[in-house]
Design a protein around this motif. Structure first.
Motif, PDB file in Angstrom:
ATOM      1  N   THR A   1       1.032  -1.373  -0.522  1.00  0.00           N
ATOM      2  CA  THR A   1       0.210  -0.095   0.155  1.00  0.00           C
ATOM      3  C   THR A   1       1.211   1.560  -0.504  1.00  0.00           C
ATOM      4  O   THR A   1       1.006   1.965  -0.450  1.00  0.00           O
ATOM      5  CB  THR A   1      -0.671  -0.035   1.333  1.00  0.00           C
ATOM      6  N   LYS A   2       1.815   1.300   1.003  1.00  0.00           N
ATOM      7  CA  LYS A   2       2.363   2.416   0.982  1.00  0.00           C
ATOM      8  C   LYS A   2       3.163   2.727  -0.197  1.00  0.00           C
ATOM      9  O   LYS A   2       4.011   3.587  -1.161  1.00  0.00           O
ATOM     10  CB  LYS A   2       3.027   2.215   2.957  1.00  0.00           C
TER      11      LYS A   2
ATOM     12  N   PHE B   1       9.777  11.112  -2.887  1.00  0.00           N
ATOM     13  CA  PHE B   1       8.970   9.525  -2.832  1.00  0.00           C
ATOM     14  C   PHE B   1       9.398   9.208  -3.996  1.00  0.00           C
ATOM     15  O   PHE B   1       9.030   8.070  -3.441  1.00  0.00           O
ATOM     16  CB  PHE B   1       7.264  10.769  -3.580  1.00  0.00           C
TER      17      PHE B   1
ATOM     18  N   CYS C   1       2.067  12.201  -9.772  1.00  0.00           N
ATOM     19  CA  CYS C   1       1.946  13.169  -9.503  1.00  0.00           C
ATOM     20  C   CYS C   1       2.547  14.776  -9.608  1.00  0.00           C
ATOM     21  O   CYS C   1       2.238  14.970 -10.384  1.00  0.00           O
ATOM     22  CB  CYS C   1       0.288  13.057  -8.494  1.00  0.00           C
ATOM     23  N   CYS C   2       4.300  13.826  -8.977  1.00  0.00           N
ATOM     24  CA  CYS C   2       4.785  15.268  -8.673  1.00  0.00           C
ATOM     25  C   CYS C   2       5.910  15.232  -9.802  1.00  0.00           C
ATOM     26  O   CYS C   2       6.085  16.451 -10.127  1.00  0.00           O
ATOM     27  CB  CYS C   2       5.546  14.808  -7.268  1.00  0.00           C
TER      28      CYS C   2
ATOM     29  N   ALA D   1      -0.762  15.865  -3.499  1.00  0.00           N
ATOM     30  CA  ALA D   1       0.461  16.227  -4.759  1.00  0.00           C
ATOM     31  C   ALA D   1      -0.252  16.583  -6.094  1.00  0.00           C
ATOM     32  O   ALA D   1       0.251  17.391  -7.047  1.00  0.00           O
ATOM     33  CB  ALA D   1       1.605  15.230  -4.831  1.00  0.00           C
ATOM     34  N   PHE D   2      -1.239  15.777  -6.109  1.00  0.00           N
ATOM     35  CA  PHE D   2      -1.779  16.297  -8.013  1.00  0.00           C
ATOM     36  C   PHE D   2      -2.653  16.854  -7.557  1.00  0.00           C
ATOM     37  O   PHE D   2      -2.484  17.593  -8.771  1.00  0.00           O
ATOM     38  CB  PHE D   2      -3.572  14.227  -7.791  1.00  0.00           C
TER      39      PHE D   2
ATOM     40  N   LEU E   1      -2.313  11.715   0.697  1.00  0.00           N
ATOM     41  CA  LEU E   1      -0.734  11.863   0.285  1.00  0.00           C
ATOM     42  C   LEU E   1      -1.347  11.889  -0.980  1.00  0.00           C
ATOM     43  O   LEU E   1      -0.470  13.375  -1.837  1.00  0.00           O
ATOM     44  CB  LEU E   1       0.079  11.024   0.597  1.00  0.00           C
ATOM     45  N   PRO E   2      -0.789  11.134  -2.317  1.00  0.00           N
ATOM     46  CA  PRO E   2      -0.240  11.396  -3.695  1.00  0.00           C
ATOM     47  C   PRO E   2      -2.478  12.183  -4.476  1.00  0.00           C
ATOM     48  O   PRO E   2      -2.277  13.429  -5.246  1.00  0.00           O
ATOM     49  CB  PRO E   2      -1.119   9.754  -4.103  1.00  0.00           C
TER      50      PRO E   2
ATOM     51  N   TYR F   1       2.754   1.601  -3.304  1.00  0.00           N
ATOM     52  CA  TYR F   1       1.309   2.273  -4.256  1.00  0.00           C
ATOM     53  C   TYR F   1       1.159   4.133  -4.022  1.00  0.00           C
ATOM     54  O   TYR F   1       1.731   4.803  -5.144  1.00  0.00           O
ATOM     55  CB  TYR F   1       0.475   1.331  -3.976  1.00  0.00           C
ATOM     56  N   VAL F   2       1.028   4.312  -2.824  1.00  0.00           N
ATOM     57  CA  VAL F   2       0.681   5.575  -2.844  1.00  0.00           C
ATOM     58  C   VAL F   2       2.510   7.184  -2.941  1.00  0.00           C
ATOM     59  O   VAL F   2       2.230   7.198  -3.166  1.00  0.00           O
ATOM     60  CB  VAL F   2       0.337   5.195  -1.134  1.00  0.00           C
ATOM     61  N   PHE F   3       3.542   5.952  -2.162  1.00  0.00           N
ATOM     62  CA  PHE F   3       4.527   6.569  -2.536  1.00  0.00           C
ATOM     63  C   PHE F   3       4.692   7.091  -3.890  1.00  0.00           C
ATOM     64  O   PHE F   3       5.028   7.931  -4.690  1.00  0.00           O
ATOM     65  CB  PHE F   3       5.401   6.135  -2.122  1.00  0.00           C
TER      66      PHE F   3
ATOM     67  N   SER G   1       2.643   6.871  -6.688  1.00  0.00           N
ATOM     68  CA  SER G   1       1.501   7.514  -7.290  1.00  0.00           C
ATOM     69  C   SER G   1       1.578   8.975  -6.879  1.00  0.00           C
ATOM     70  O   SER G   1       1.486  10.497  -7.862  1.00  0.00           O
ATOM     71  CB  SER G   1       0.633   6.527  -7.367  1.00  0.00           C
ATOM     72  N   THR G   2       2.343   9.621  -5.779  1.00  0.00           N
ATOM     73  CA  THR G   2       2.615  10.715  -5.912  1.00  0.00           C
ATOM     74  C   THR G   2       3.340  11.033  -6.237  1.00  0.00           C
ATOM     75  O   THR G   2       3.879  12.104  -7.181  1.00  0.00           O
ATOM     76  CB  THR G   2       2.900  10.403  -4.185  1.00  0.00           C
TER      77      THR G   2
ATOM     78  N   ILE H   1      -3.654   7.173   4.181  1.00  0.00           N
ATOM     79  CA  ILE H   1      -2.467   7.234   3.163  1.00  0.00           C
ATOM     80  C   ILE H   1      -2.416   7.282   1.910  1.00  0.00           C
ATOM     81  O   ILE H   1      -1.750   8.714   0.697  1.00  0.00           O
ATOM     82  CB  ILE H   1      -1.860   6.222   2.761  1.00  0.00           C
ATOM     83  N   TRP H   2      -4.151   7.053   1.216  1.00  0.00           N
ATOM     84  CA  TRP H   2      -4.469   8.098  -0.312  1.00  0.00           C
ATOM     85  C   TRP H   2      -4.230   9.558  -0.213  1.00  0.00           C
ATOM     86  O   TRP H   2      -4.767  10.051  -1.717  1.00  0.00           O
ATOM     87  CB  TRP H   2      -5.231   7.046  -1.243  1.00  0.00           C
TER      88      TRP H   2
END
Lengths: 197, 555
Positions: free
Chosen positions: A40-41, A178, A51-52, B34-35, B30-31, A43-45, A47-48, B27-28
């Motif tokens: 999960t983490k 990230f 996005c950046c 950022a998005f 965060l993206p 995936y989250v990082f 995708s962040t 936690i989601w």
């Protein structure tokens, strides 16, 4: 040695697992034997980071002011400028550090995450090697941030020429961080997990 | 089984883990954050880039895609995105991305031009672009209508929108050395410049757009007179040579001046805006009284009018009352004469209040003028072409009363009126000179010359005879004279016996004279010796020894 024995990732001492949460007897590092919420983490990082990465490429990373001629450079425009002016080496280095490596990392991480999800049985050792490879090259993307920081700090000649970092480099730095977090959160153990069951 | 049991136990036992599952979705965020931030930044960047416009120029010299900037009031408002050649290949088209805050520039009336270093009479502009490279400057128009395609100016406009001041229209028949940017002077202070000029379609005149900076635009009233102050004005008129210059810059670049007669009239802004000022040729013409109405006369001269030109003055009792408007030849079948027809314009208002004092006989102005002129002609008013300047030979038309003039018929109905003419005094003088010349012409110059020639021949003969006979005589005489002088030399020369004897004689005489002096001295001192004979010893020596002084020089 039982199956529950494992190696402390910090001091490499062999530990016994008695509780879910453990403290290494040698270095007193508190750890879990498996990375918690690893997928999960990751995936989250990831995708962040993606996005950046989009604004990092679209926004200018630095503003150069040469003899009153102001110019906003994005990463790609800087690479193209260097390439057109004949500095192929520098252009290649910047391209590899700021475009190729991040993209490569995204793809590899995504591939690793997917393969873990579908519990792929092939090429497990290759995938592990890939993971450690991207873990090693991760911070090289910071090169771009360093370049902008050094140039902005050194070229400040008032009206003659100034270089000011722009928002793009901020997103780029966030992207690199990230991506590294996503890499760290991914547990290569998961590649081999299904063997146990 | 062992493993699974151990795993399950802590999972079910520990509430901490359950809680972590419950809020795992957070936690989601965060993206997501950022998005959202990324999208917002890109949107802001995208929004801040305003409309895209195209500007065409003759040449792309110095322009660079992605680098050359658009500046409005020296602030960066956009950048050239690309430069292409136009379809017909005649000019280049620069595609420009404007900033959002400069979207007002994409309206009708906005002008674009390339700022390069330029050297002008007035100074140098655009020096800063030597280092920074050229840029495109913009000047916003006052329209709100959107426009995307612009034609760039090749040279910077002289007047930009933000300058405060007003534009006036000045009409001229000849542009002369004026140009866009030529200065406008008021009392030799530059207060404006020519912003543009346009030749009328029919080519009759040129309308100059003159921009006067605030607050000097207040100086312009409908009474303002403009005149050309261009360059060096060397004019020859009836008064001789005139050499006038404005400032040095005006001499080089041309310029116009204006002056406003003092008046208390309120100025209507609207009428002033549409008012068309006329550009006079020079200051004198500009400041002369505006002539309201003019009366045209025709003069018929029988003699040559060399030196009379259009615009030559018409003088009435030493005041210029009009000017010559036309000079033409006429054909007179009787005697094959070609009289000169001179058309003149007379401004009655320059003759003082003559119009007001006319007898109010009729309502028809022209008829009353004709009657008045007839009266004047009957009293001897005649026109004549007179020389004003012997040096340049310029003629002017003089209207004068001539008492001896023979009366002539005057047609009051003819339009325009024909004024009778007389020969001018200078013409008479010319006639006299001509008659003198003809007399000289009639002299027997040839026979005089022949006689003179004969006389000269005679003189020549006499001189030859003189040479032949007299000169040898003179030579002989001279020889004689030489011989004589030689003889004389022998006689009185240094070794001549005559001279020696003479010298001896002179010595003898000298000795004799000395003894005579001795005798006279002796006699003077001792006159008694005439009787007593020579004294034995000198007495004065004894006297001197006998007298003894105490202060004598005793050693």
């Amino acid at each position: 040695m039982t199956q529950n024995a494992f190696i402390c990732p910090v001091c490499n001492s062999l530990c016994d697992e008695h509780f879910h949460t453990q403290i290494c007897p040698c270095c007193k590092t508190s750890f879990h034997h498996k990375k918690k919420l690893s997928l999960t983490k990751s995936y989250v990082f990831l995708s962040t980071a993606v996005c950046c990465y989009i604004p990092a490429n679209m926004l200018p990373v630095m503003q150069t002011n040469l003899f009153g001629n102001t110019q906003n450079n994005t990463i790609m425009s800087g690479i193209i400028d260097f390439w057109l002016s004949g500095s192929y080496g520098i252009a290649a280095i910047i391209f590899i550090a700021s475009v190729f490596i991040p993209c490569f990392k995204f793809l590899v991480l995504f591939f690793l995450l997917l393969s873990t999800k579908y519990q792929s049985q092939t090429g497990k050792s290759t995938r592990t090697k890939l993971y450690f490879f991207i873990d090693q090259i991760g911070y090289w993307s910071m090169l771009d941030v360093i370049v902008v920081a050094v140039i902005s700090a050194s070229i400040q000649f008032k009206s003659l020429s100034t270089v000011i970092p722009d928002y793009g480099i901020l997103f780029f730095a966030a992207m690199v961080i990230f991506t590294m977090l996503a890499t760290i959160c991914y547990d290569p153990y998961l590649i081999w997990k299904d063997i146990e069951s | 089984m062992n493993i699974s049991e151990e795993k399950k136990q802590p999972l079910s036992a520990s509430p901490v883990i359950v809680q972590s599952y419950k809020y795992r979705w957070m936690i989601w965020l965060l993206p997501l954050i950022a998005f959202v931030i990324g999208i917002l930044m890109i949107l802001q960047n995208w929004i801040s880039s305003g409309p895209e416009i195209t500007i065409s120029f003759q040449t792309a010299a110095g322009l660079e895609a992605g680098k050359t900037e658009i500046k409005y009031k020296d602030i960066r408002v956009g950048v050239i995105k690309s430069i292409q050649l136009s379809d017909d290949g005649q000019h280049i088209i620069a595609t420009v991305t404007l900033n959002q805050n400069a979207k007002n520039l994409a309206t009708q009336g906005t002008r674009f031009w390339v700022v390069r270093p330029r050297l002008k009479i007035g100074g140098i502009t655009g020096i800063d672009t030597l280092l920074s490279g050229v840029y495109i400057a913009a000047d916003q128009g006052n329209s709100t209508q959107e426009k995307k395609q612009f034609v760039g100016l090749e040279s910077p406009p002289e007047v930009i929108q933000s300058m405060s001041g007003r534009t006036f229209t000045v009409r001229t028949e000849d542009l002369g050395s004026l140009d866009i940017g030529s200065p406008v002077y008021f009392k030799r202070v530059q207060v404006g410049r020519i912003s543009s000029y346009k030749l009328k379609d029919n080519g009759e005149y040129i309308d100059l757009q003159v921009f006067i900076d605030a607050p000097y635009d207040q100086l312009i009233t409908p009474n303002t007179r403009f005149w050309n102050a261009s360059g060096v004005d060397l004019s020859v008129n009836a008064n001789g040579f005139h050499f006038k210059t404005e400032t040095l810059a005006a001499v080089m670049a041309g310029g116009i001046s204006f002056s406003t007669p003092v008046s208390k009239k309120m100025v209507n802004e609207n009428t002033l805006h549409n008012h068309i000022f006329l550009l006079a040729k020079d200051q004198q013409m500009a400041l002369s009284e505006k002539d309201t109405s003019s009366v045209t006369f025709i003069l018929k001269f029988e003699q040559s009018l060399h030196g009379l030109s259009v615009d030559a003055p018409v003088i009435f009792s030493s005041i210029q009352v009009g000017r010559v408007t036309n000079i033409a030849l006429d054909y007179n079948p009787s005697g094959y004469r070609f009289p000169t027809i001179v058309t003149i314009e007379v401004y009655p208002n320059r003759m003082g209040k003559v119009l007001e004092k006319l007898p109010p006989s009729s309502s028809d102005m022209q008829h009353s003028i004709a009657l008045f002129t007839q009266d004047l002609v009957n009293h001897g008013l005649r026109a004549k072409a007179a020389t004003s300047n012997m040096l340049t030979g310029q003629l002017y038309i003089a209207l004068d009363f001539n008492k001896q003039a023979s009366p002539v018929a005057f047609d009051t109905t003819q339009q325009p009126l024909i004024l009778p003419t007389v020969y001018a005094s200078f013409d008479q003088m010319q006639d006299q000179i001509a008659s003198i010349v003809s007399k000289i012409n009639n002299m027997p110059l040839e026979s005089i010359g022949n006689n003179l020639n004969q006389t000269l021949n005679n003189a020549n003969t006499s001189l030859t005879a003189f040479n032949q006979h007299i000169i040898p005589e003179i030579q002989a005489l001279m020889q004689q004279l030489t011989t004589t002088s030689a003889h004389m030399n022998q006689f009185i020369g240094e070794d001549a016996p005559f001279a020696i004897r003479t010298e001896q004689t002179m010595q003898e005489v000298q000795r004799t004279m000395r003894s005579v002096r001795n005798l006279t001295e002796m006699l003077e001192n001792n006159p008694e010796s005439l009787l007593q004979g020579k004294p034995r010893a000198p007495l004065y020596l004894e006297d001197k020894n006998a007298s003894s002084f105490p202060s004598s020089k005793a050693p």
